[in-house]
Design an enzyme around this catalytic site. Structure first.
Site, PDB file in Angstrom:
ATOM      1  N   GLU A  73       0.767   0.910   8.071  1.00 50.18           N
ATOM      2  CA  GLU A  73      -0.502   1.474   8.523  1.00 50.18           C
ATOM      3  C   GLU A  73      -1.578   0.401   8.661  1.00 50.18           C
ATOM      4  OE1 GLU A  73       0.113   6.065   7.145  1.00 50.18           O
ATOM      5  OE2 GLU A  73      -1.152   4.827   5.870  1.00 50.18           O
ATOM      6  N   CYS A 112       5.221  -1.545  -1.284  1.00 50.88           N
ATOM      7  CA  CYS A 112       4.676  -2.519  -2.234  1.00 50.88           C
ATOM      8  C   CYS A 112       5.463  -2.428  -3.530  1.00 50.88           C
ATOM      9  CB  CYS A 112       3.193  -2.250  -2.495  1.00 50.88           C
ATOM     10  SG  CYS A 112       2.403  -3.478  -3.569  1.00 50.88           S
ATOM     11  N   CYS A 164      -2.419   4.059  -6.635  1.00 50.47           N
ATOM     12  CA  CYS A 164      -2.326   3.713  -5.215  1.00 50.47           C
ATOM     13  C   CYS A 164      -1.181   4.455  -4.543  1.00 50.47           C
ATOM     14  CB  CYS A 164      -2.138   2.203  -5.070  1.00 50.47           C
ATOM     15  SG  CYS A 164      -1.988   1.660  -3.358  1.00 50.47           S
ATOM     16  N   GLY A 189       1.017  -3.331   0.835  1.00 50.23           N
ATOM     17  CA  GLY A 189       1.683  -4.531   0.356  1.00 50.23           C
ATOM     18  C   GLY A 189       0.775  -5.488  -0.393  1.00 50.23           C
ATOM     19  N   GLU A 190       1.401  -6.440  -1.061  1.00 51.35           N
ATOM     20  CA  GLU A 190       0.717  -7.517  -1.784  1.00 51.35           C
ATOM     21  C   GLU A 190       0.856  -8.802  -0.959  1.00 51.35           C
ATOM     22  OE1 GLU A 190      -0.987 -10.262  -3.516  1.00 51.35           O
ATOM     23  OE2 GLU A 190      -1.229  -8.394  -4.649  1.00 51.35           O
ATOM     24  N   CYS A 215      -9.348   3.659   0.975  1.00 48.76           N
ATOM     25  CA  CYS A 215      -8.728   2.726   0.044  1.00 48.76           C
ATOM     26  C   CYS A 215      -7.793   3.456  -0.916  1.00 48.76           C
ATOM     27  CB  CYS A 215      -9.818   2.003  -0.746  1.00 48.76           C
ATOM     28  SG  CYS A 215      -9.179   0.789  -1.898  1.00 48.76           S
TER      29      CYS A 215
END
Length: 390
Positions: A110, A130, A137, A184-185, A360
């Site tokens: 996204e 992630c 999250c 993701g990180e 967020c």
């Protein structure tokens, strides 16, 4: 760069009568593309022309690149392509926010466009899912699938710019800021995130200021320590807790790199970075009666007392089956005022796009289900309810 050079060598050594996989030019920085043209026996400056065509003008058809001779265009068509993720689903919020589910292979990620009066920010994903398992999250509920490639990362910017209609009008930018805050990180995909950010900064491509490209991390300390040796961009830290006991619970990577270790790394980055105005952005999601008490604010002030920073308080955005509640405005205001007593700059982030699950912490949403349905549709050739954008 080594991976791309190996890719180019493999491509160019293939016999002419054998099928060869075309190299996606969006996987290459301009310097890597210059090497690619040298391998083709062409002048390196051709890379500068190609980068301008791709990113200034949004062109993915070699035939339309009028300052490149026909012979070279034909050569390029034989060995290369320009391919960005396609939009599978688009959702528009009442506040102007746009969320796209981008198709990357068999999966989707996204991307969110957030227009404001003085800027327009694009929130970009770096991984499919992630691995960090932050409990508040939505993306974490998807688990980790794979890293995105350079073309899948920079291609989100390219596709969004194409949709918004910037191309053909250089100097007018509907995307003024890019934040690596999507799924993701980023620091677990440095090999692809850094080249993608290099393209964002390149004047031949998007030419964004390094202060307008922000990398957000939950705290992969070894990668953060190496980041300043590779690129200089604005930094945001997903802290979300003022002590190790609580952060161990809600941001599990803290068990490996605790708060002190992380903050020490941040301070090292700030000493060499020119992109941060000397300050890091601290992100702190507000979870009702979990991390939003006055005592937590005092603890946070102590943690950050030697770190120049701006603190963003983020109202938590719910998702199904989450074990949290959103902090009340009263508790958020009190938390802010407590921190401001220590002379911190503290901003309560305005929630954008929550009506389309683009706020967020909400990214992933039903993308998991859509990805599964898309795969089934391709496998069985049936319409099973996937809404696609043509």
């Amino acid at each position: 760069m080594c991976n791309n050079e190996a890719k180019m060598s493999e491509l160019l050594s293939v016999q002419s009568d054998a099928p060869a996989k075309k190299i996606n030019l969006m996987d290459l920085t301009r310097q890597q593309m210059r090497e690619f043209f040298k391998e083709l026996g062409e002048k390196p400056f051709r890379a500068d022309q190609l980068v301008k065509w791709i990113y200034h003008f949004g062109e993915d058809n070699f035939d339309n690149m009028t300052n490149i001779n026909k012979k070279l265009r034909e050569k390029l068509k034989a060995v290369a392509e320009i391919k960005a993720p396609e939009v599978a689903v688009e959702q528009r919020s009442a506040d102007g926010t746009i969320k796209w589910a981008m198709q990357v292979g068999e999966q989707q990620v996204e991307t969110v466009y957030i227009p404001e009066a003085d800027r327009a920010t694009l929130c970009v994903s770096s991984q499919v899912g992630c691995a960090l398992a932050c409990t508040f999250c939505s993306t974490a509920q998807q688990g980790f699938n794979r890293n995105l490639t350079v073309s899948e990362i920079i291609g989100q910017v390219w596709r969004a710019s194409k949709i918004i209609g910037n191309f053909g009008v250089t100097g007018v930018r509907p995307i003024t800021n890019v934040v690596m805050m999507g799924m993701g990180e980023p620091l677990l995909n440095v090999a692809n995130v850094v080249p993608a950010m290099e393209i964002m900064l390149d004047d031949f491509a998007y030419g964004l200021s390094k202060r307008r490209v922000t990398l957000s991390t939950s705290g992969v300390v070894p990668a953060l320590d190496n980041l300043s040796k590779m690129i200089d961009v604005a930094l945001a830290i997903s802290l979300h807790a003022p002590n190790d006991e609580l952060r161990d619970e809600i941001v599990p990577i803290n068990k490996k790199y605790n708060i002190k270790t992380l903050i020490d790394s941040v301070n090292r980055y700030l000493t060499v970075s020119n992109a941060n105005h000397g300050k890091v952005t601290i992100e702190y999601v507000m979870l009702d009666h979990v991390n939003d008490g006055v005592e937590h604010a005092h603890q946070l002030a102590d943690v950050l007392k030697n770190t120049p920073c701006k603190i963003n308080l983020i109202p938590w955005n719910p998702f199904p089956e989450a074990p949290y509640a959103k902090s009340s405005n009263t508790r958020i205001d009190r938390f802010q005022k407590t921190l401001m007593e220590y002379d911190f700059t503290v901003i309560i982030r305005k929630t954008r796009g929550d009506d389309i699950d683009a706020a967020c912490g909400q990214l992933a949403g039903d993308v998991i289900d859509r990805t599964k349905r898309t795969a089934m549709k391709r496998q069985f050739g049936q319409n099973i309810g996937v809404t696609e954008v043509n």
